[in-house]
Design a protein around this motif. Structure first.
Motif, PDB file in Angstrom:
ATOM      1  N   UNK A 140       0.715  -1.323  -0.028  1.00  0.00           N
ATOM      2  CA  UNK A 140      -0.051  -0.089  -0.151  1.00  0.00           C
ATOM      3  C   UNK A 140       0.979   1.162  -0.003  1.00  0.00           C
ATOM      4  N   UNK A 141       2.011   1.304   0.881  1.00  0.00           N
ATOM      5  CA  UNK A 141       2.832   2.317   0.681  1.00  0.00           C
ATOM      6  C   UNK A 141       3.533   2.769  -0.500  1.00  0.00           C
ATOM      7  N   UNK A 142       3.900   1.665  -1.188  1.00  0.00           N
ATOM      8  CA  UNK A 142       4.574   1.746  -2.532  1.00  0.00           C
ATOM      9  C   UNK A 142       3.567   2.101  -3.656  1.00  0.00           C
ATOM     10  N   UNK A 143       2.199   1.519  -3.620  1.00  0.00           N
ATOM     11  CA  UNK A 143       1.471   1.768  -4.561  1.00  0.00           C
ATOM     12  C   UNK A 143       0.993   3.388  -4.602  1.00  0.00           C
ATOM     13  N   UNK A 144       0.913   3.731  -3.512  1.00  0.00           N
ATOM     14  CA  UNK A 144       0.104   5.072  -3.106  1.00  0.00           C
ATOM     15  C   UNK A 144       0.895   6.064  -3.899  1.00  0.00           C
ATOM     16  N   UNK A 145       2.248   5.975  -4.059  1.00  0.00           N
ATOM     17  CA  UNK A 145       2.785   6.724  -4.970  1.00  0.00           C
ATOM     18  C   UNK A 145       2.745   6.817  -6.630  1.00  0.00           C
ATOM     19  N   UNK A 210      11.169   2.413  10.817  1.00  0.00           N
ATOM     20  CA  UNK A 210      11.025   2.528   9.204  1.00  0.00           C
ATOM     21  C   UNK A 210       9.645   3.035   8.935  1.00  0.00           C
ATOM     22  N   UNK A 211       8.835   2.113   9.376  1.00  0.00           N
ATOM     23  CA  UNK A 211       7.074   2.343   8.704  1.00  0.00           C
ATOM     24  C   UNK A 211       6.660   3.761   9.501  1.00  0.00           C
ATOM     25  N   UNK A 212       7.149   4.210  10.793  1.00  0.00           N
ATOM     26  CA  UNK A 212       6.764   5.431  11.430  1.00  0.00           C
ATOM     27  C   UNK A 212       7.240   6.423  10.487  1.00  0.00           C
ATOM     28  N   UNK A 213       8.673   6.409  10.076  1.00  0.00           N
ATOM     29  CA  UNK A 213       9.267   7.534   9.268  1.00  0.00           C
ATOM     30  C   UNK A 213       8.873   7.594   7.882  1.00  0.00           C
ATOM     31  N   UNK A 214       8.261   6.414   7.370  1.00  0.00           N
ATOM     32  CA  UNK A 214       7.821   6.218   5.924  1.00  0.00           C
ATOM     33  C   UNK A 214       6.223   6.831   6.135  1.00  0.00           C
ATOM     34  N   UNK A 380      -4.745   5.570  -2.235  1.00  0.00           N
ATOM     35  CA  UNK A 380      -3.928   4.547  -2.268  1.00  0.00           C
ATOM     36  C   UNK A 380      -3.029   4.393  -1.012  1.00  0.00           C
ATOM     37  N   UNK A 381      -2.924   5.455   0.044  1.00  0.00           N
ATOM     38  CA  UNK A 381      -2.349   5.179   1.317  1.00  0.00           C
ATOM     39  C   UNK A 381      -3.217   4.727   2.342  1.00  0.00           C
ATOM     40  N   UNK A 382      -4.183   5.069   2.166  1.00  0.00           N
ATOM     41  CA  UNK A 382      -5.415   4.873   3.291  1.00  0.00           C
ATOM     42  C   UNK A 382      -5.225   3.302   3.956  1.00  0.00           C
ATOM     43  N   UNK A 383      -5.261   2.359   3.050  1.00  0.00           N
ATOM     44  CA  UNK A 383      -5.093   0.935   3.253  1.00  0.00           C
ATOM     45  C   UNK A 383      -4.053   0.521   4.248  1.00  0.00           C
ATOM     46  N   UNK A 384      -2.968   1.218   4.089  1.00  0.00           N
ATOM     47  CA  UNK A 384      -1.461   1.028   4.526  1.00  0.00           C
ATOM     48  C   UNK A 384      -1.806   1.482   6.055  1.00  0.00           C
ATOM     49  N   UNK A 385      -2.495   2.515   6.368  1.00  0.00           N
ATOM     50  CA  UNK A 385      -2.406   3.099   7.868  1.00  0.00           C
ATOM     51  C   UNK A 385      -3.595   1.940   8.371  1.00  0.00           C
ATOM     52  N   UNK A 386      -4.476   1.532   7.695  1.00  0.00           N
ATOM     53  CA  UNK A 386      -5.452   0.651   8.364  1.00  0.00           C
ATOM     54  C   UNK A 386      -4.697  -0.645   8.605  1.00  0.00           C
TER      55      UNK A 386
END
Length: 541
Positions: A140-145, A210-214, A380-386
């Protein structure tokens, strides 16, 4: 606890982020589509077929999944970038030439569209294999971009316009975008080639640094993009400052693997120092040294087992399917059409933004395209948070349930577009961009959730074959209704140009919502039957 990703793993994620940022060259098509229509003297229906051509390349996207099984991932990415270089590069060189016929444009655009599948496959496989216990979050993080691609290319075009002595000034807007679409993906792919490799999970205590920073960097990048989309000048930020800030934010993620590499080096130095001290004090304690070594080996074995177990729990223990077995499943076809009636429909809407803006009397479609791109990024980023925060509580949100909940507001937005007010046009575009981005991001994990990870590269490329099918059907419908309202001409003006189209699209999206809800009900019952009460309780909605 699962093992911690090392600096090498995070470097591969940064490479995936940069690849995704540039891997949507077709997303800037609405910006120059009106000019292309004039230069080549084509009708609206023919223009919609060109938008479909990029998606038609996805019909052969499964070749990328097969290639990834036999050749290195970096080579798969380079092949994809090469397809784009040829597809858009030839159009750039011969756009003004009458020898470049319409069917040439169609074939070249299809080739470039197929190249997108190759790069996407590399990014998905890197995230899934290098982050086995957090693959959903990484994907989710990668595809958000990818949602920032249109924004990235419009800012690049603004940069070319701002260069005082740039040779690109003599090119038309269409040729500038074609040049960028051809060259930028190849340059970035060659830059990140060293990071495109699968690495075994690291050892040691897991860290969330890493995830917090990303997450922080990604949110700041999205905010920067939105500021530029809604009007940087009105907020007191110059266009040049906005461009620089966006490029800086896209470069910042590289600091994460650098920081982790420094920390790993320091840990090795401390470990070496401790080892020397232990050698001095423990020369007579061979038995204790042997015991410590056995404990260390047992701990490493246990960590590896936990990583494998986490990966199997995350994917719900689903049956591994692929090839013809996939096509024989009712669940696949429900998934196929629900995606086509939502995510693909949203992409068709975005492809038509240029003509929609022109019919509404908006002078510059790049503002609307930039807005949809920025909100698509957050979608795209929303699923990564959830995924990240629900995983901490031991629960996992069903991907099919997430997709169904995103389709409902999307259907409502299509109905709102029937209103001629500009405010509703911008609002609905933001909603559709957000939902489309979220659905396409969730679908990556939904494929592995429903059909397993073993054949993911092939399975997901079979699924996205719905994109060219939907693009052809919905795009042709939009072009036909547009031409009907134009009453014999090539240009239609007014809200009526797309009113019937928006009505039919809204009804179609409502059907997709019902299909996805039914799929969730089916997969939920089967999951509960297979897993038993203990596991199904941890995989609830």
């Amino acid at each position: 606890m699962p093992s911690s990703p090392t600096s090498v793993h995070w470097l591969s994620l940064v490479g995936s982020v940069w690849l995704q940022t540039i891997n949507g060259p077709n997303s800037d098509f609405p910006v120059y589509s009106s000019e292309l229509k004039t230069v080549k003297g084509i009708s609206q229906v023919q223009l919609n077929f060109l938008a479909f051509a990029s998606d038609a390349g996805k019909l052969f996207g499964w070749f990328a999944g097969v290639a990834a099984l036999y050749v290195p991932l970096w080579l798969v990415a380079v092949v994809g970038a090469a397809f784009g270089l040829v597809g858009y590069g030839v159009q750039f060189l011969f756009l003004d030439s009458p020898r470049l016929a319409y069917w040439h444009l169609f074939a070249l655009t299809s080739l470039a569209g197929n190249g997108i599948c190759w790069i996407n496959t590399v990014c998905y496989l890197l995230c899934i294999n290098n982050f086995p216990s957090d693959s959903r979050v990484a994907v989710s993080l990668a595809t958000s971009y990818l949602g920032l691609s249109a924004k990235f290319y419009t800012t690049m075009e603004d940069t070319l316009k701002g260069l005082r002595y740039s040779q690109a000034k003599k090119y038309s807007q269409a040729k500038k975008y074609l040049l960028l679409n051809a060259v930028v993906p190849m340059l970035v792919t060659l830059l990140v080639v060293p990071s495109l490799r699968v690495v075994k999970p690291g050892s040691g205590k897991r860290t969330d640094f890493g995830f917090f920073a990303m997450f922080a960097i990604t949110l700041a990048t999205g905010a920067c993009a939105v500021v530029g989309s809604i009007g940087s000048k009105s907020l007191g930020v110059s266009s040049k400052e906005h461009l620089i800030s966006l490029y800086v934010m896209l470069a910042v993620p590289i600091l994460i693997p650098v920081a982790l590499r420094v920390r790993e080096s320091m840990a090795k130095i401390r470990a070496a120092a401790n080892k020397r001290v232990h050698r001095v004090h423990d020369l007579g304690e061979n038995g204790m040294c042997w015991l410590n070594k056995e404990i260390e080996v047992a701990t490493n074995v246990k960590e590896e087992e936990e990583v494998k177990e986490a990966g199997s729990v995350e994917h719900g223990g689903q049956e591994e399917l692929g090839g013809l077995g996939l096509l024989r499943r009712l669940d696949f076809w429900m998934y196929f059409f629900s995606y086509m009636f939502s995510g693909t429909l949203g992409l068709v809407f975005l492809n038509n933004l240029g003509q929609i803006a022109d019919s509404r009397g908006l002078g510059d479609p790049s503002t609307l395209v930039s807005l949809s791109s920025s909100f698509g990024f957050f979608g795209r980023l929303l699923p990564a948070f959830l995924d990240y925060y629900t995983a901490k509580s031991g629960y996992s949100i069903s991907r099919t349930a997430s997709m169904a909940s995103l389709m409902a507001p999307m259907a409502g937005a299509f109905f709102l577009l029937m209103d001629p007010r500009d405010m509703l046009l911008y609002t609905s575009t933001a909603v559709i961009g957000t939902c489309t981005g979220a659905i396409t991001s969730v679908a990556v994990s939904a494929t592995s959730e429903l059909f397993g990870t073993k054949n993911f590269g092939v399975n997901h490329n079979v699924l996205v074959a719905n994109i060219p099918v939907g693009s052809l059907c919905f795009g042709y419908l939009a072009g036909f209704l547009y031409q009907r309202e134009a009453r014999g001409g090539n240009r239609c003006v007014g809200a009526a140009c797309y009113r019937d189209t928006f009505l039919l699209w809204g009804l179609t999206c409502a059907v997709g919502t019902a299909l996805c809800a039914a799929l969730y009900a089916r997969s939920g019952k089967r999951s509960g039957a297979n897993k038993g009460p203990e596991v199904s309780g941890s995989a609830g909605v």
